[in-house]
Design a protein around this motif. Structure first.
Motif, PDB file in Angstrom:
ATOM      1  N   ALA A   7       0.846  -1.187   0.000  1.00 28.42           N
ATOM      2  CA  ALA A   7       0.000   0.000   0.000  1.00 28.42           C
ATOM      3  C   ALA A   7       0.884   1.240   0.000  1.00 28.42           C
ATOM      4  N   ALA A   8       0.293   2.420   0.086  1.00 28.68           N
ATOM      5  CA  ALA A   8       1.063   3.660   0.016  1.00 28.68           C
ATOM      6  C   ALA A   8       2.030   3.804   1.183  1.00 28.68           C
ATOM      7  N   ASP A   9       1.658   3.276   2.353  1.00 23.36           N
ATOM      8  CA  ASP A   9       2.487   3.489   3.538  1.00 23.36           C
ATOM      9  C   ASP A   9       2.663   2.220   4.360  1.00 23.36           C
ATOM     10  N   GLY A  10       2.704   1.077   3.696  1.00 19.85           N
ATOM     11  CA  GLY A  10       2.934  -0.170   4.409  1.00 19.85           C
ATOM     12  C   GLY A  10       2.609  -1.376   3.560  1.00 19.85           C
ATOM     13  N   SER A  11       2.941  -2.559   4.067  1.00 23.86           N
ATOM     14  CA  SER A  11       2.734  -3.801   3.314  1.00 23.86           C
ATOM     15  C   SER A  11       1.957  -4.811   4.154  1.00 23.86           C
TER      16      SER A  11
END
Length: 329
Positions: free
Chosen positions: A170-174
């Motif tokens: 995702a934009a700020d994490g997995s």
């Protein structure tokens, strides 16, 4: 009159109500009694004829899944030496929602004590997704438990990262996930993992237009870990993802949810969303809210800004609705 006069004795499929005396022009309603998934009532009324009614208690369960009943009902007079019995022809697969759905008008006069005897042969419900009604007594509870257990296990696969084989960035994490689950829920994911695309080769899927929290909500829905609060928080992001990955049930769930809280603060955004993702009910509701209820005049500044940046075709439709409303005055 004692409380026992209203009590109905039951076994899993049989209900009996003992009536000691019933004078002319009398109405009596039993206490609620449980058979199957529902609470039930019996009523008896004597006014020239004797009328007997059987119906389920009004509840959320009754409204959502009304019982479809098959039963035999009898009146057994204990006053006469030979226990006179009147038997209704029988009811088969009749949906019962209210107190007028089953009425037995009895012509024969009964005096003294008698028993209303109801033997439930079957109780069915219509599946929420449609199809033939299913009996609650032929493995319904086992099937329901099996599905619930399987769904819980599927959710644990995601939350505990059990044998994951794909990473969602995702934009700020997995988030670690499973190809098979994603492919079973989305034809777009299935295509990714079936062809020699980078997602298959690298075992990653980049969803850079979703925040980590929104992506987590997206995967929770796919895996059956539905959480109402996060769904409401991320509805628009979930709608975009549902449209992008062709998950029609999630798209419709978002559509229905967005219909429920239209107000002056969000109506223009909802209208643009409805236009962009082809949501006819949402679009119609927003138009009605703006034009029919006159809310367009309460948000003049926001609407003027919308005119500068909104889709030209959509703006033309709004003016068409306004003109139609003026003509109707």
């Amino acid at each position: 009159m004692s409380d026992s006069a209203y009590r109905v004795d039951t076994t899993p499929r049989l209900a009996q109500w003992r009536i000691d005396t019933l004078s002319s022009c009398t109405y009596r309603k039993s206490d609620p009694f449980k058979i199957g998934l529902w609470n039930w009532y019996l009523t008896v009324e004597r006014n020239k004829q004797l009328y007997v009614k059987l119906y389920p208690e009004v509840s959320t369960a009754t409204r959502e899944q009304p019982p479809i009943a098959s039963f035999v009902i009898k009146l057994v007079s204990s006053a006469s030496p030979n226990r006179k019995t009147l038997v209704h022809p029988g009811v088969c697969d009749k949906q019962l929602k209210n107190n007028d759905d089953f009425v037995w008008a009895v012509d024969t006069l009964l005096t003294g004590r008698f028993v209303i005897d109801v033997e439930f042969l079957d109780l069915k419900i219509a599946p929420p997704t449609g199809g033939e009604p299913i009996s609650i007594w032929t493995g319904y509870h086992i099937e329901k438990h099996s599905k619930s257990t399987a769904l819980s296990a599927l959710g644990r696969m995601l939350t505990e990262a059990i044998h994951t084989d794909i990473t969602i960035n995702a934009a700020d994490g997995s988030i670690a996930a499973h190809r098979a689950v994603l492919a079973s829920r989305s034809p777009v994911f299935r295509s990714m993992f079936s062809h020699n695309l980078k997602e298959k080769e690298l075992s990653t899927v980049n969803i850079s237009d979703m925040s980590f929290d929104a992506c987590q909500a997206f995967l929770n829905y796919i895996y059956g870990n539905f959480k109402p609060d996060e769904f409401l928080t991320h509805r628009l992001a979930l709608l975009r993802a549902a449209d992008k990955y062709d998950i029609s049930d999630l798209k419709e769930a978002c559509h229905e949810s967005l219909l429920e809280d239209i107000d002056t603060k969000n109506v223009l955004e909802r209208l643009q969303t409805a236009y962009l993702y082809h949501l006819p009910k949402l679009k119609s509701s927003c138009m009605r809210f703006l034009v029919h209820f006159g809310k367009i005049y309460e948000i003049r500044d926001d609407f003027n800004a919308f005119l500068l940046n909104g889709d030209r075709e959509l703006i033309a439709e709004i003016f068409h609705e306004v003109l139609a409303a003026w003509k109707g005055l």
